[in-house]
Design an enzyme around this catalytic site. Structure first.
Site, PDB file in Angstrom:
ATOM      1  N   HIS A 132       0.870  -1.186   0.000  1.00 49.19           N
ATOM      2  CA  HIS A 132       0.000   0.000   0.000  1.00 49.19           C
ATOM      3  C   HIS A 132       0.904   1.232   0.000  1.00 49.19           C
ATOM      4  CE1 HIS A 132      -2.865   2.875   1.864  1.00 49.19           C
ATOM      5  NE2 HIS A 132      -3.830   2.051   1.483  1.00 49.19           N
ATOM      6  N   ASP A 209       3.363  -4.470   7.978  1.00 48.77           N
ATOM      7  CA  ASP A 209       2.123  -3.708   7.898  1.00 48.77           C
ATOM      8  C   ASP A 209       0.975  -4.720   7.990  1.00 48.77           C
ATOM      9  OD1 ASP A 209      -0.172  -2.462   7.114  1.00 48.77           O
ATOM     10  OD2 ASP A 209       0.583  -1.810   5.161  1.00 48.77           O
ATOM     11  N   GLN A 212      -4.248  -5.400   6.906  1.00 49.89           N
ATOM     12  CA  GLN A 212      -5.255  -6.306   6.332  1.00 49.89           C
ATOM     13  C   GLN A 212      -5.267  -7.675   6.984  1.00 49.89           C
ATOM     14  OE1 GLN A 212      -7.575  -5.533   4.252  1.00 49.89           O
ATOM     15  NE2 GLN A 212      -6.857  -3.479   3.738  1.00 49.89           N
ATOM     16  N   LYS A 235     -10.113  -1.436  10.444  1.00 45.22           N
ATOM     17  CA  LYS A 235     -10.153  -2.622   9.572  1.00 45.22           C
ATOM     18  C   LYS A 235     -10.371  -3.886  10.388  1.00 45.22           C
ATOM     19  CE  LYS A 235      -7.182  -0.427   6.148  1.00 45.22           C
ATOM     20  NZ  LYS A 235      -8.003  -0.083   4.982  1.00 45.22           N
ATOM     21  N   CYS A 373      -4.738   2.265  -3.731  1.00 48.40           N
ATOM     22  CA  CYS A 373      -3.507   2.820  -3.115  1.00 48.40           C
ATOM     23  C   CYS A 373      -2.319   1.887  -3.318  1.00 48.40           C
ATOM     24  CB  CYS A 373      -3.695   3.130  -1.632  1.00 48.40           C
ATOM     25  SG  CYS A 373      -4.956   4.354  -1.325  1.00 48.40           S
TER      26      CYS A 373
HETATM   27  N1  PLP Z   1      -1.689  -0.918   4.692  1.00 51.31           N
HETATM   28  C1  PLP Z   1      -2.589  -1.625   4.023  1.00 51.31           C
HETATM   29  C2  PLP Z   1      -2.207  -2.974   3.488  1.00 51.31           C
HETATM   30  C3  PLP Z   1      -3.863  -1.108   3.818  1.00 51.31           C
HETATM   31  O1  PLP Z   1      -4.775  -1.821   3.148  1.00 51.31           O
HETATM   32  C4  PLP Z   1      -4.183   0.160   4.323  1.00 51.31           C
HETATM   33  C5  PLP Z   1      -5.512   0.772   4.061  1.00 51.31           C
HETATM   34  O2  PLP Z   1      -6.204   0.406   3.166  1.00 51.31           O
HETATM   35  C6  PLP Z   1      -3.209   0.851   5.037  1.00 51.31           C
HETATM   36  C7  PLP Z   1      -1.972   0.285   5.207  1.00 51.31           C
HETATM   37  C8  PLP Z   1      -3.482   2.208   5.613  1.00 51.31           C
HETATM   38  O3  PLP Z   1      -4.399   2.104   6.649  1.00 51.31           O
HETATM   39  P1  PLP Z   1      -4.990   3.437   7.321  1.00 51.31           P
HETATM   40  O4  PLP Z   1      -5.538   4.272   6.200  1.00 51.31           O
HETATM   41  O5  PLP Z   1      -6.030   2.918   8.249  1.00 51.31           O
HETATM   42  O6  PLP Z   1      -3.844   4.086   8.036  1.00 51.31           O
END
Ligand code: PLP
Length: 415
Positions: A132, A209, A212, A235, A373
């Site tokens: 992302h 990260d 998900q 999430k 993203c």
């Molecule tokens: N990392 C992953 C794999 C994501 O899918 C997302 C959001 O879609 C994020 C990071 C960012 O999360 P947040 O917008 O809640 O900070």
């Protein structure tokens, strides 16, 4: 204690779970809502809504500083929430759980604190093609400030991290490997424990990260052995505006503060300031108290479910999706990872993803369209974007049937 007690069920029943989520009981555009945008954000069970409401109705006060009963209650609930997250991640200590706004802020915290104080010209940060933007751009920003270099880790045609390619990139120049636990665009479950072992062998740290992952599988930071783990409450059936950075204690202790202000200091004077202990060194300002309490309520809610059975249910929905997609002419699944959560990304020749998304919405079906993203990943597949159906434990076989009824209708309209 503000979190309502967890509801224990002997086995997992998606239809019953669905009833726990008030928002799912509505009609959208004249049809019962089918919510398949769970990778963007999940819906909230009554238990979470009630925990937040209870906090504001009965306990609201600022934390860690009040000499009065409400402040004590708020502080106890807030710190209990941290302990709940620590157990959820199998953290050795609650002090390694830092409250942040979400995964994005957690990664930025590590980049700006650890990265800025550690990285030098010639150092490398490895970041996979599956990431992302929030696990790419903070590293680019810090690389530009330090002279370090961000190097992409290739993926296979199916959308798995190419471990052989990773192995050939790993040398003493690599200071950090940043990968997601689960890809938001393809659903790939990455072998983060194995990646960590490989990275540690050359002395590199690992940032996972987990945005998900947490809604779909148990997470054990000690078993993974990673150095940092990030996730977002929203999430995981919790509220927006709250998330967690988990870190190895020795690293967090050595890292300089990220944001300055109240709470993160021990002493302040014009000749200099000293820092509070963990986790408060990284929690400047009034935190999202209700958010932390709501996130703990979400974790308690999940603890009352058979999470392995729920994960099997989501995989069954994915298999149903793959089977039904096989019968749609011109539909192409993007990626085919070796291990995956219930995320299905696809394109249909002749129908733009955003047109399909709009037509599905008209039928009460919520999906995500676009680049998710993950522009480098989309470039890898030479696509501007995809349509993504992402499942959560409350989705049902009927939801999948509704999705494909919607797709067939769109095909008739465009055909
Ligand atoms: N990392 C992953 C794999 C994501 O899918 C997302 C959001 O879609 C994020 C990071 C960012 O999360 P947040 O917008 O809640 O900070």
């Amino acid at each position: 204690m503000t979190s309502p007690a967890a509801v224990t069920r002997p086995d997992f029943d998606p239809a019953a779970a669905r009833l726990d989520f008030p928002i799912l009981q509505q009609q959208v555009n004249g049809q019962p809502l089918v919510y398949l945008d769970n990778a963007a954000t999940t819906q909230k069970p009554e238990a979470v809504i009630e925990a937040i409401s209870h906090y504001y109705r009965h306990d609201n006060a600022n934390v860690h500083r009040g000499a009065h009963t409400l402040s004590d209650r708020a502080t106890v609930a807030f710190e209990n929430a941290r302990a709940t997250v620590a157990r959820f991640l199998n953290s050795p200590a609650p002090s390694q759980v830092i409250w942040v706004r979400g995964a994005t802020e957690a990664i930025n915290l590590v980049a700006h604190s650890w990265g800025r104080s550690t990285l030098r010209a010639g150092d490398r940060i490895l970041v996979s093609y599956l990431e992302h933007h929030s696990n790419i751009v903070p590293w680019q920003l810090i690389a530009a400030a330090t002279g370090a270099e961000v190097v992409p880790i290739p993926i296979t045609a199916g959308g798995d991290i190419d471990l052989a390619a990773l192995s050939s990139l790993l040398d003493e120049r690599v200071k950090l490997v940043a990968v997601n636990h689960v890809s938001n665009a393809l659903g790939t479950i990455n072998p983060v424990a194995e990646i960590t072992r490989m990275a540690h062998a050359v002395g590199a740290l690992v940032m996972v990260d987990g945005a998900q992952a947490t809604a779909h599988m148990p997470v054990d930071v000690q078993a993974i052995d990673c150095d940092f783990y990030a996730f977002s409450g929203h999430k995981l059936f919790g509220p927006t505006g709250i998330g967690v950075l988990w870190g190895r204690e020795s690293l967090l202790d050595a890292m300089p503060p990220f944001l300055g202000g109240g709470e993160m200091i021990e002493t302040v004077s014009f000749s200099g300031s000293t820092w509070n202990s963990l986790p408060f060194k990284f929690e400047a300002g009034t935190p999202n108290i209700a958010g932390a309490i709501g996130l703990a309520a979400a974790i308690d809610y999940l603890a009352g479910l058979d999470i392995d059975a729920a994960a099997r249910h989501e995989l069954a929905l994915l298999e149903q999706t793959i089977a039904m997609a096989g019968e749609v002419e011109d539909l192409r699944r993007i990626g085919n990872p070796a291990r995956s959560v219930g995320i299905f990304s696809f394109v249909i020749d002749g129908i733009h993803p955003s047109d399909l998304g709009m037509l599905l919405d008209q039928q009460g079906i919520a999906v995500r369209t676009g680049h998710h993203c993950t522009q480098p990943l989309m470039a890898h597949y030479q696509l501007p974007g995809t349509v993504r159906a992402s499942y959560a434990l409350y989705n049902t076989a009927e939801d999948v049937e509704r999705l494909f009824a919607g797709i067939h209708k769109a095909k008739r309209l465009f055909g």
